[in-house]
Design a protein around this motif. Structure first.
Motif, PDB file in Angstrom:
ATOM      1  N   SER A  50       0.845  -1.185   0.000  1.00 53.93           N
ATOM      2  CA  SER A  50       0.000   0.000   0.000  1.00 53.93           C
ATOM      3  C   SER A  50       0.886   1.244   0.000  1.00 53.93           C
ATOM      4  O   SER A  50       2.115   1.151  -0.051  1.00 53.93           O
ATOM      5  CB  SER A  50      -0.895  -0.004   1.229  1.00 53.93           C
ATOM      6  OG  SER A  50      -0.107   0.052   2.402  1.00 53.93           O
ATOM      7  N   THR A  51       0.263   2.392   0.070  1.00 55.77           N
ATOM      8  CA  THR A  51       1.014   3.649   0.141  1.00 55.77           C
ATOM      9  C   THR A  51       1.880   3.667   1.395  1.00 55.77           C
ATOM     10  O   THR A  51       3.016   4.142   1.368  1.00 55.77           O
ATOM     11  CB  THR A  51       0.038   4.838   0.158  1.00 55.77           C
ATOM     12  OG1 THR A  51      -0.798   4.760  -0.994  1.00 55.77           O
ATOM     13  CG2 THR A  51       0.775   6.154   0.153  1.00 55.77           C
ATOM     14  N   LYS A  52       1.359   3.115   2.483  1.00 54.61           N
ATOM     15  CA  LYS A  52       2.124   3.027   3.728  1.00 54.61           C
ATOM     16  C   LYS A  52       3.397   2.204   3.516  1.00 54.61           C
ATOM     17  O   LYS A  52       4.465   2.560   4.020  1.00 54.61           O
ATOM     18  CB  LYS A  52       1.263   2.392   4.811  1.00 54.61           C
ATOM     19  CG  LYS A  52       1.965   2.145   6.115  1.00 54.61           C
ATOM     20  CD  LYS A  52       1.054   1.416   7.084  1.00 54.61           C
ATOM     21  CE  LYS A  52       1.796   0.987   8.322  1.00 54.61           C
ATOM     22  NZ  LYS A  52       0.950   0.212   9.223  1.00 54.61           N
ATOM     23  N   THR A  53       3.310   1.131   2.764  1.00 53.22           N
ATOM     24  CA  THR A  53       4.467   0.281   2.493  1.00 53.22           C
ATOM     25  C   THR A  53       5.532   1.056   1.733  1.00 53.22           C
ATOM     26  O   THR A  53       6.718   1.016   2.089  1.00 53.22           O
ATOM     27  CB  THR A  53       4.038  -0.944   1.659  1.00 53.22           C
ATOM     28  OG1 THR A  53       2.916  -1.563   2.275  1.00 53.22           O
ATOM     29  CG2 THR A  53       5.166  -1.938   1.527  1.00 53.22           C
ATOM     30  N   HIS A  54       5.122   1.784   0.691  1.00 49.13           N
ATOM     31  CA  HIS A  54       6.077   2.539  -0.122  1.00 49.13           C
ATOM     32  C   HIS A  54       6.719   3.674   0.666  1.00 49.13           C
ATOM     33  O   HIS A  54       7.930   3.916   0.551  1.00 49.13           O
ATOM     34  CB  HIS A  54       5.394   3.093  -1.372  1.00 49.13           C
ATOM     35  CG  HIS A  54       4.765   2.040  -2.237  1.00 49.13           C
ATOM     36  ND1 HIS A  54       5.429   0.904  -2.652  1.00 49.13           N
ATOM     37  CD2 HIS A  54       3.520   1.946  -2.756  1.00 49.13           C
ATOM     38  CE1 HIS A  54       4.626   0.168  -3.390  1.00 49.13           C
ATOM     39  NE2 HIS A  54       3.451   0.776  -3.472  1.00 49.13           N
ATOM     40  N   LEU A  55       5.931   4.374   1.483  1.00 46.96           N
ATOM     41  CA  LEU A  55       6.479   5.478   2.279  1.00 46.96           C
ATOM     42  C   LEU A  55       7.454   4.976   3.334  1.00 46.96           C
ATOM     43  O   LEU A  55       8.491   5.606   3.586  1.00 46.96           O
ATOM     44  CB  LEU A  55       5.357   6.268   2.938  1.00 46.96           C
ATOM     45  CG  LEU A  55       4.493   7.104   1.997  1.00 46.96           C
ATOM     46  CD1 LEU A  55       3.342   7.740   2.765  1.00 46.96           C
ATOM     47  CD2 LEU A  55       5.316   8.156   1.304  1.00 46.96           C
ATOM     48  N   LEU A  56       7.158   3.855   3.952  1.00 45.75           N
ATOM     49  CA  LEU A  56       8.059   3.289   4.937  1.00 45.75           C
ATOM     50  C   LEU A  56       9.369   2.831   4.299  1.00 45.75           C
ATOM     51  O   LEU A  56      10.448   3.053   4.857  1.00 45.75           O
ATOM     52  CB  LEU A  56       7.380   2.130   5.660  1.00 45.75           C
ATOM     53  CG  LEU A  56       8.023   1.617   6.930  1.00 45.75           C
ATOM     54  CD1 LEU A  56       8.219   2.747   7.938  1.00 45.75           C
ATOM     55  CD2 LEU A  56       7.178   0.524   7.548  1.00 45.75           C
ATOM     56  N   ALA A  57       9.298   2.242   3.116  1.00 47.76           N
ATOM     57  CA  ALA A  57      10.509   1.834   2.396  1.00 47.76           C
ATOM     58  C   ALA A  57      11.342   3.053   2.011  1.00 47.76           C
ATOM     59  O   ALA A  57      12.577   3.037   2.121  1.00 47.76           O
ATOM     60  CB  ALA A  57      10.137   1.029   1.157  1.00 47.76           C
ATOM     61  N   LEU A  58      10.684   4.120   1.595  1.00 50.12           N
ATOM     62  CA  LEU A  58      11.397   5.351   1.252  1.00 50.12           C
ATOM     63  C   LEU A  58      12.066   5.956   2.478  1.00 50.12           C
ATOM     64  O   LEU A  58      13.225   6.392   2.411  1.00 50.12           O
ATOM     65  CB  LEU A  58      10.426   6.356   0.629  1.00 50.12           C
ATOM     66  CG  LEU A  58      11.013   7.718   0.258  1.00 50.12           C
ATOM     67  CD1 LEU A  58      12.052   7.570  -0.841  1.00 50.12           C
ATOM     68  CD2 LEU A  58       9.907   8.659  -0.161  1.00 50.12           C
TER      69      LEU A  58
END
Length: 97
Positions: A50-58
């Motif tokens: 999800s968007t949360k996954t991508h933001l956390l990876a960033l």
């Protein structure tokens, strides 16, 4: 003297409820009724980024953990759980952490 039934306004009847009970969808398989085939059984769960996954990876990448930035994609609690019907595959709902 007026009767007591005329003193109070009449309350409208509640509208009929259709579709059965509301099911709480969590991160794991849940008993639910399929809106398509009306089967009552456990859902099939697929975890998707999800968007949360991508933001956390960033965020991990920016802090300096370039080799650790793939961890949110491996941890199910950082992803959205999508529930589908076990028999017909229809979408039932999703759970976001």
């Amino acid at each position: 003297m007026e009767s007591s039934s005329n003193l109070y306004p009449k309350v409208a009847d509640a509208p009929p409820q259709y579709g059965g009970t509301q099911t709480h969808l969590g991160p794991m398989s849940t008993m639910a009724t399929c809106p398509s085939c009306q089967a009552r059984q456990f859902t099939t769960v697929n975890h998707e980024p999800s968007t949360k996954t991508h933001l956390l990876a960033l965020l991990i990448c920016l802090v300096g953990g370039i080799c650790c930035c793939c961890i949110p994609y491996c941890v199910k609690s950082c992803q959205t759980a999508t529930h589908t019907c076990s028999s017909c595959g229809a979408y039932i709902g999703s759970h976001q952490n």
